[in-house]
Design a protein around this motif. Structure first.
Motif, short mmCIF file in Angstrom:
data_model
loop_
_atom_site.label_atom_id
_atom_site.label_comp_id
_atom_site.label_asym_id
_atom_site.label_seq_id
_atom_site.Cartn_x
_atom_site.Cartn_y
_atom_site.Cartn_z
N LYS A 280 0.95 -1.05 -0.01
CA LYS A 280 0.12 0.06 -0.04
C LYS A 280 0.69 1.17 -0.01
CE LYS A 280 -4.25 -1.82 2.00
NZ LYS A 280 -5.02 -2.06 3.25
N LYS A 281 2.03 1.52 0.82
CA LYS A 281 2.73 2.28 0.82
C LYS A 281 3.49 2.61 -0.60
CE LYS A 281 5.60 1.37 4.18
NZ LYS A 281 6.61 1.42 5.43
N GLU B 69 1.21 4.08 -3.20
CA GLU B 69 1.05 5.56 -3.00
C GLU B 69 1.84 6.46 -3.75
OE1 GLU B 69 0.73 6.06 1.29
OE2 GLU B 69 -1.25 5.10 1.25
N LYS B 70 3.27 5.82 -3.95
CA LYS B 70 4.43 6.46 -4.45
C LYS B 70 4.10 6.29 -6.23
CE LYS B 70 7.76 5.19 -1.28
NZ LYS B 70 8.82 4.47 -0.98
#
Length: 107
Positions: A88-89, A92-93
């Motif tokens: 998920k992190k 986001e990028k």
């Protein structure tokens, strides 16, 4: 991801039960070196199957790799939720293409 979470839960149960005749229990009994050896073997087999453009064999080897990776994760205290959070992190990028240095293949 729920199939992976379900499989992970079965692996945790096998680890705790130490059921005789269980391949998963055997891997935990043998320890991290055996588990990592299997992860490496399955990774190599997956690469070879993909290189041979054999879809059925590649899917089979991916499945083996996922299973053995889940065993390694359970051994190291890493959960599917940990991996999901990292994914998920990363999602986001955006626009984070890294510049890779080129290797001189003639060296």
């Amino acid at each position: 991801m729920s199939l992976i979470k379900d499989e992970y839960q079965v692996i945790i149960e096998r680890k705790e039960e130490k059921a005789e005749g269980s391949y998963t229990a055997y891997l935990f009994e043998q320890g991290i070196d055996k588990i990592l050896k299997k992860v490496g073997e399955e990774c190599t087999e997956m690469v070879i199957a993909a290189k041979n453009n054999d879809k059925e064999e590649t899917v089979y080897e991916i499945t083996d790799l996922i299973y053995h990776t889940l065993v390694m994760m359970a051994n190291q205290g890493i959960t599917p939720q940990d991996v999901e959070a990292e994914l998920k992190k990363r999602a986001e990028k955006r626009g984070n293409l890294k510049k890779f240095h080129q290797v001189d293949k003639n060296s």
